[in-house]
Motif scaffolding. Structure first.
Motif, PDB file in Angstrom:
ATOM      1  N   ASP A 190       0.378  -0.908  -0.282  1.00 25.43           N
ATOM      2  CA  ASP A 190       0.252  -0.318   0.018  1.00 25.43           C
ATOM      3  C   ASP A 190       0.768   1.292  -0.106  1.00 25.43           C
ATOM      4  O   ASP A 190       1.817   1.418   0.609  1.00 25.43           O
ATOM      5  N   SER A 191       0.823   2.085  -0.629  1.00 24.08           N
ATOM      6  CA  SER A 191       2.239   3.271  -1.131  1.00 24.08           C
ATOM      7  C   SER A 191       1.056   4.491  -0.505  1.00 24.08           C
ATOM      8  O   SER A 191       2.470   5.128   0.223  1.00 24.08           O
ATOM      9  N   GLY A 192      -0.180   4.650  -0.495  1.00 27.52           N
ATOM     10  CA  GLY A 192      -0.459   5.623   0.788  1.00 27.52           C
ATOM     11  C   GLY A 192      -0.022   5.301   2.049  1.00 27.52           C
ATOM     12  O   GLY A 192       0.364   6.250   2.631  1.00 27.52           O
ATOM     13  N   VAL A 248      -7.498  -2.392  -1.420  1.00 27.02           N
ATOM     14  CA  VAL A 248      -7.362  -0.992  -0.643  1.00 27.02           C
ATOM     15  C   VAL A 248      -7.099   0.451  -1.283  1.00 27.02           C
ATOM     16  O   VAL A 248      -7.120   0.613  -2.684  1.00 27.02           O
ATOM     17  N   SER A 249      -7.719   0.985   0.048  1.00 24.59           N
ATOM     18  CA  SER A 249      -8.348   2.447  -0.967  1.00 24.59           C
ATOM     19  C   SER A 249      -7.472   3.215   0.122  1.00 24.59           C
ATOM     20  O   SER A 249      -6.918   3.314   1.258  1.00 24.59           O
ATOM     21  N   ASN A 296      -8.541   4.398   2.610  1.00 20.23           N
ATOM     22  CA  ASN A 296      -8.215   4.778   4.324  1.00 20.23           C
ATOM     23  C   ASN A 296      -8.215   2.841   4.634  1.00 20.23           C
ATOM     24  O   ASN A 296      -7.598   1.957   5.464  1.00 20.23           O
ATOM     25  N   PRO A 297      -9.715   2.001   4.633  1.00 22.36           N
ATOM     26  CA  PRO A 297     -10.156   0.777   4.328  1.00 22.36           C
ATOM     27  C   PRO A 297     -10.036  -0.224   3.610  1.00 22.36           C
ATOM     28  O   PRO A 297      -8.159   0.027   2.659  1.00 22.36           O
ATOM     29  N   PHE A 298      -9.733  -1.494   3.679  1.00 16.82           N
ATOM     30  CA  PHE A 298      -8.782  -2.429   2.801  1.00 16.82           C
ATOM     31  C   PHE A 298     -10.075  -3.318   2.874  1.00 16.82           C
ATOM     32  O   PHE A 298     -11.377  -3.751   3.972  1.00 16.82           O
ATOM     33  N   TYR A 299      -9.944  -4.035   1.857  1.00 13.86           N
ATOM     34  CA  TYR A 299     -11.542  -5.100   1.334  1.00 13.86           C
ATOM     35  C   TYR A 299     -11.329  -6.333   1.381  1.00 13.86           C
ATOM     36  O   TYR A 299      -9.919  -6.658   0.884  1.00 13.86           O
ATOM     37  N   CYS A 300     -11.487  -7.234   1.817  1.00 12.58           N
ATOM     38  CA  CYS A 300     -11.216  -8.617   2.041  1.00 12.58           C
ATOM     39  C   CYS A 300     -12.212  -9.256   0.875  1.00 12.58           C
ATOM     40  O   CYS A 300     -13.617  -9.634   1.782  1.00 12.58           O
TER      41      CYS A 300
END
Length: 137
Positions: A72-74, A130-131, A133-137
């Motif tokens: 996650d580069s952010g 990822v975005s 803030n959240p992560f998605y799985c």
């Protein structure tokens, strides 16, 4: 670029289900069903471990498999999901966040249930994203 090196070996015991992520600083995290390895961009092996040893948790008594890793580069961190168990009662989603952009600095690990709706199901074949803030799985 222009660097060629031998990477993470498939041990033949399970399907490889390999995943790879590279940080802005050049750390490489490579996973397969059986292990995790870190390299630098010169191809130097920095760390290798089975997932049993990586998690080092006696409560994880079922198979550990299907790792997926991304950078996650952010957040300037690695994010990894690894599955545990193949029944509703043993299914867990092991979520791992590197403490820094260097995976050698350690990981925060959280266990999520693999049957969150109690529908007698188990989690399989993860994908992650990822975005901001959240992560998605």
């Amino acid at each position: 670029f222009g660097v060629n090196f031998e990477g993470n070996w498939f041990d033949g015991s399970t399907p490889p289900d390999n995943s790879l992520a590279i940080s802005n600083n050049g750390y490489i995290v490579s996973t397969m069903n059986s292990n995790i390895e870190y390299y630098n961009t010169s191809g130097t092996l920095l760390y290798t471990s089975s997932f049993d040893d990586f998690f080092n948790d006696a409560s994880l008594t079922s198979s550990i498999y299907d790792p997926v890793v991304l950078y996650d580069s952010g957040a300037d961190r690695f994010f990894m999901v690894v599955l545990h168990g193949t029944t509703p009662s043993t299914s867990k989603v092991l979520t791992c966040f590197s403490k820094t952009n260097n995976p050698l600095d350690g990981w925060w690990v959280y266990y999520l249930t693999g049957d969150p709706t109690s529908n007698n199901l188990w989690f399989d074949y993860p994908k992650i994203g990822v975005s901001n803030n959240p992560f998605y799985c």
